[in-house]
Design an enzyme around this catalytic site. Sequence first.
Site, PDB file in Angstrom:
ATOM      1  CG  ASN A  64      58.802  64.521  35.699  1.00  0.00           C
ATOM      2  OD1 ASN A  64      58.761  63.388  35.223  1.00  0.00           O
ATOM      3  ND2 ASN A  64      57.914  64.957  36.552  1.00  0.00           N
ATOM      4  CB  SER A 118      50.179  65.210  30.864  1.00  0.00           C
ATOM      5  OG  SER A 118      49.965  64.706  29.558  1.00  0.00           O
ATOM      6  CD  GLU A 140      51.710  55.683  39.111  1.00  0.00           C
ATOM      7  OE1 GLU A 140      51.422  56.743  39.702  1.00  0.00           O
ATOM      8  OE2 GLU A 140      51.591  54.563  39.638  1.00  0.00           O
ATOM      9  CB  CYS A 146      53.512  63.893  39.270  1.00  0.00           C
ATOM     10  SG  CYS A 146      54.522  62.605  40.029  1.00  0.00           S
ATOM     11  CD  GLU A 168      54.741  53.064  37.819  1.00  0.00           C
ATOM     12  OE1 GLU A 168      55.313  54.118  38.096  1.00  0.00           O
ATOM     13  OE2 GLU A 168      54.743  52.570  36.667  1.00  0.00           O
TER      14      GLU A 168
HETATM   15  P1  NAP Z   1      53.392  63.951  28.561  1.00  0.00           P
HETATM   16  O1  NAP Z   1      53.451  65.081  27.626  1.00  0.00           O
HETATM   17  O2  NAP Z   1      52.057  63.378  28.878  1.00  0.00           O
HETATM   18  O3  NAP Z   1      54.363  62.832  27.967  1.00  0.00           O
HETATM   19  C1  NAP Z   1      54.630  61.646  28.658  1.00  0.00           C
HETATM   20  C2  NAP Z   1      55.118  60.615  27.663  1.00  0.00           C
HETATM   21  O4  NAP Z   1      54.058  60.292  26.771  1.00  0.00           O
HETATM   22  C3  NAP Z   1      56.279  61.095  26.796  1.00  0.00           C
HETATM   23  O5  NAP Z   1      57.142  60.018  26.562  1.00  0.00           O
HETATM   24  C4  NAP Z   1      55.564  61.523  25.533  1.00  0.00           C
HETATM   25  O6  NAP Z   1      56.391  61.532  24.385  1.00  0.00           O
HETATM   26  C5  NAP Z   1      54.533  60.423  25.451  1.00  0.00           C
HETATM   27  N1  NAP Z   1      53.425  60.719  24.542  1.00  0.00           N
HETATM   28  C6  NAP Z   1      52.882  61.912  24.241  1.00  0.00           C
HETATM   29  N2  NAP Z   1      51.883  61.748  23.347  1.00  0.00           N
HETATM   30  C7  NAP Z   1      51.811  60.418  23.079  1.00  0.00           C
HETATM   31  C8  NAP Z   1      50.998  59.619  22.219  1.00  0.00           C
HETATM   32  N3  NAP Z   1      50.035  60.145  21.460  1.00  0.00           N
HETATM   33  N4  NAP Z   1      51.214  58.283  22.192  1.00  0.00           N
HETATM   34  C9  NAP Z   1      52.167  57.730  22.940  1.00  0.00           C
HETATM   35  N5  NAP Z   1      52.987  58.427  23.772  1.00  0.00           N
HETATM   36  C10 NAP Z   1      52.793  59.765  23.841  1.00  0.00           C
HETATM   37  O7  NAP Z   1      54.057  64.309  29.976  1.00  0.00           O
HETATM   38  P2  NAP Z   1      55.468  64.978  30.246  1.00  0.00           P
HETATM   39  O8  NAP Z   1      55.350  66.431  29.937  1.00  0.00           O
HETATM   40  O9  NAP Z   1      56.545  64.182  29.611  1.00  0.00           O
HETATM   41  O10 NAP Z   1      55.602  64.764  31.826  1.00  0.00           O
HETATM   42  C11 NAP Z   1      55.024  65.615  32.760  1.00  0.00           C
HETATM   43  C12 NAP Z   1      53.716  65.037  33.248  1.00  0.00           C
HETATM   44  O11 NAP Z   1      53.941  63.755  33.809  1.00  0.00           O
HETATM   45  C13 NAP Z   1      53.107  65.867  34.366  1.00  0.00           C
HETATM   46  O12 NAP Z   1      51.727  65.954  34.177  1.00  0.00           O
HETATM   47  C14 NAP Z   1      53.443  65.054  35.614  1.00  0.00           C
HETATM   48  O13 NAP Z   1      52.560  65.275  36.693  1.00  0.00           O
HETATM   49  C15 NAP Z   1      53.348  63.664  35.086  1.00  0.00           C
HETATM   50  N6  NAP Z   1      54.082  62.725  35.927  1.00  0.00           N
HETATM   51  C16 NAP Z   1      53.375  61.857  36.705  1.00  0.00           C
HETATM   52  C17 NAP Z   1      54.048  60.979  37.550  1.00  0.00           C
HETATM   53  C18 NAP Z   1      53.296  60.034  38.432  1.00  0.00           C
HETATM   54  O14 NAP Z   1      53.933  59.087  38.933  1.00  0.00           O
HETATM   55  N7  NAP Z   1      52.012  60.197  38.644  1.00  0.00           N
HETATM   56  C19 NAP Z   1      55.443  60.989  37.576  1.00  0.00           C
HETATM   57  C20 NAP Z   1      56.139  61.886  36.764  1.00  0.00           C
HETATM   58  C21 NAP Z   1      55.431  62.740  35.928  1.00  0.00           C
HETATM   59  P3  NAP Z   1      57.032  62.927  23.880  1.00  0.00           P
HETATM   60  O15 NAP Z   1      58.060  63.295  24.869  1.00  0.00           O
HETATM   61  O16 NAP Z   1      57.602  62.628  22.548  1.00  0.00           O
HETATM   62  O17 NAP Z   1      55.925  63.929  23.813  1.00  0.00           O
END
Ligand code: NAP
Length: 490
Positions: free
Chosen positions: A164, A242, A263, A297, A471
């Site tokens: 995102n 996530s 995060e 997020c 961060e």
């Molecule tokens: P996600 O599905 O958890 O993926 C995040 C990252 O983790 C991606 O690069 C993903 O790769 C990778 N990943 C997934 N499974 C993995 C595994 N088994 N081993 C290693 N890496 C793995 O989240 P998203 O859909 O990309 O992002 C949205 C989420 O991020 C939301 O929940 C949002 O709230 C959160 N977010 C939090 C913050 C914060 O600062 N707190 C900021 C931005 C977003 P793939 O793309 O290949 O699946």
Amino acid sequence: MLAETTLTAAERNAVASVPTGLYIAGRWRDTSATLPVIDPATGAVLCEVADASPTDGLDALTAASRAQPGWAATPPRERSDLLMRAHRALLDDTERLALVMTMEMGKPLAEARGEIAYAAEFFRWFAEEAVRLDGGYLPAPGGGSRFVVTRQPVGPSLLITPWNFPMAMGTRKIGPALAAGCTCVVKPAEQTPLSMLALAEILDRVGVPAGVVNVLTTSDPGPVMTPLILDGRSRKLSFTGSTEVGKRLLEHCARTVMRTSMELGGNAPLIVFDDADLDEAIDGALAAKMRNTGQACTAANRIYVQRGVADEFAARLATRLSAMPMGRGTEAGVLVGPLIDGDAVAKVERLVADAVGRGATVLVGGARTDGPGHFYPPTVLTGVPEDAELFHTEIFGPVAAITTFDSESEVVDRANDTPYGLVSYVFTQNLRRGLRVCEALDTGMVGLNQGVVSNPAAPFGGVKESGLGREGGLTGIDEFLETKYIGVRL
Ligand code: NAP
């Protein structure tokens, strides 16, 4: 699906300017397998990028491990100068990078430009921090010896980022890692690899030594990244994504007691008291809800409005949201882009149907649009009951879900009734109440009379299931440092 020929020349050139290989040990590596990058506004395949195998992953970690001693020994001023050059290079390249980001992720160009500026600022901020690492020299309370306290880089770090904010979530980690003297392996999200590959090329161009930053793009993150987490050479995982995936990675990290920064997801309450400046509250709600088409997020997920102003607030917010032009982010004037994919649209559709089924009223929007691309229009729901699913999960879409409240203590209890704790927003002109509520809210950050909290100079992060660590800000670099104490007998 639209054909690639529908791209303008500028769009084609921007995509073609980005390397598509893995970046390992300062070299670009092609792979036999590739993964497609898709424009969420059209469904068109923009290009193919390398799809790393587990062997590529281990090679990247080997490169980071080999580069670690030299990078740690590089004078902080040199590390700082490199980050400053990267900051400048990002800003100078804003138009190209913003276009690439909009095409692979969907956010309107103005927001993509804003993200490049935000991303670049992390490099400047941490360039300034790199030369300010402090320590201590203390007398032992019992006398006879001294404590020398110093801080050292934690070591090769794994940085995993979401789709995102594909550039800023990278620089928010790479900046402090490099400033602290850590090398890294970066894994961007599968859906948005181009921004990170473009960043790797810029870091290479400004002179970051081979192996200090390595980038892996992959369609299968588990088999590629899990061995790196379990490999004793990596010493730190910084993850943004996530809560679900974060928890799984924490379990792997427990095996080697790896340092982590997490995060994770949010479920932000936005609270409007009846003494708020309503213009300010609506501007704030719009910013907190609509940034990134609600895919943040920090997005306002639950909007609590005090009963006396609830109808006026909802009506005015609905008017503002329905006036926001939706379309492909590259088109002039567009303020609402597509969602990232079809699953995201289906999720929003399901959450809205659930809320309406439980009694919520649709003021505007409320139904997906036909045609190519993953669009869902700005939507305002009122009278959302507390048991609606969208109050308990990240909506990640342009849906403002409004409910009413009567008293301060009631709304604080309701706002805190969630396992998440990333950010909350409070609108009131009563400073004493504002501060009282900010202190009572169980979140790592609060916006008081403002709808955006992100700033590289401020500590970003959550409590409860929204994460561990911070961060940015003065403590952001600490996430990549170990404290060492040396006892000195005099
Ligand atoms: P996600 O599905 O958890 O993926 C995040 C990252 O983790 C991606 O690069 C993903 O790769 C990778 N990943 C997934 N499974 C993995 C595994 N088994 N081993 C290693 N890496 C793995 O989240 P998203 O859909 O990309 O992002 C949205 C989420 O991020 C939301 O929940 C949002 O709230 C959160 N977010 C939090 C913050 C914060 O600062 N707190 C900021 C931005 C977003 P793939 O793309 O290949 O699946």
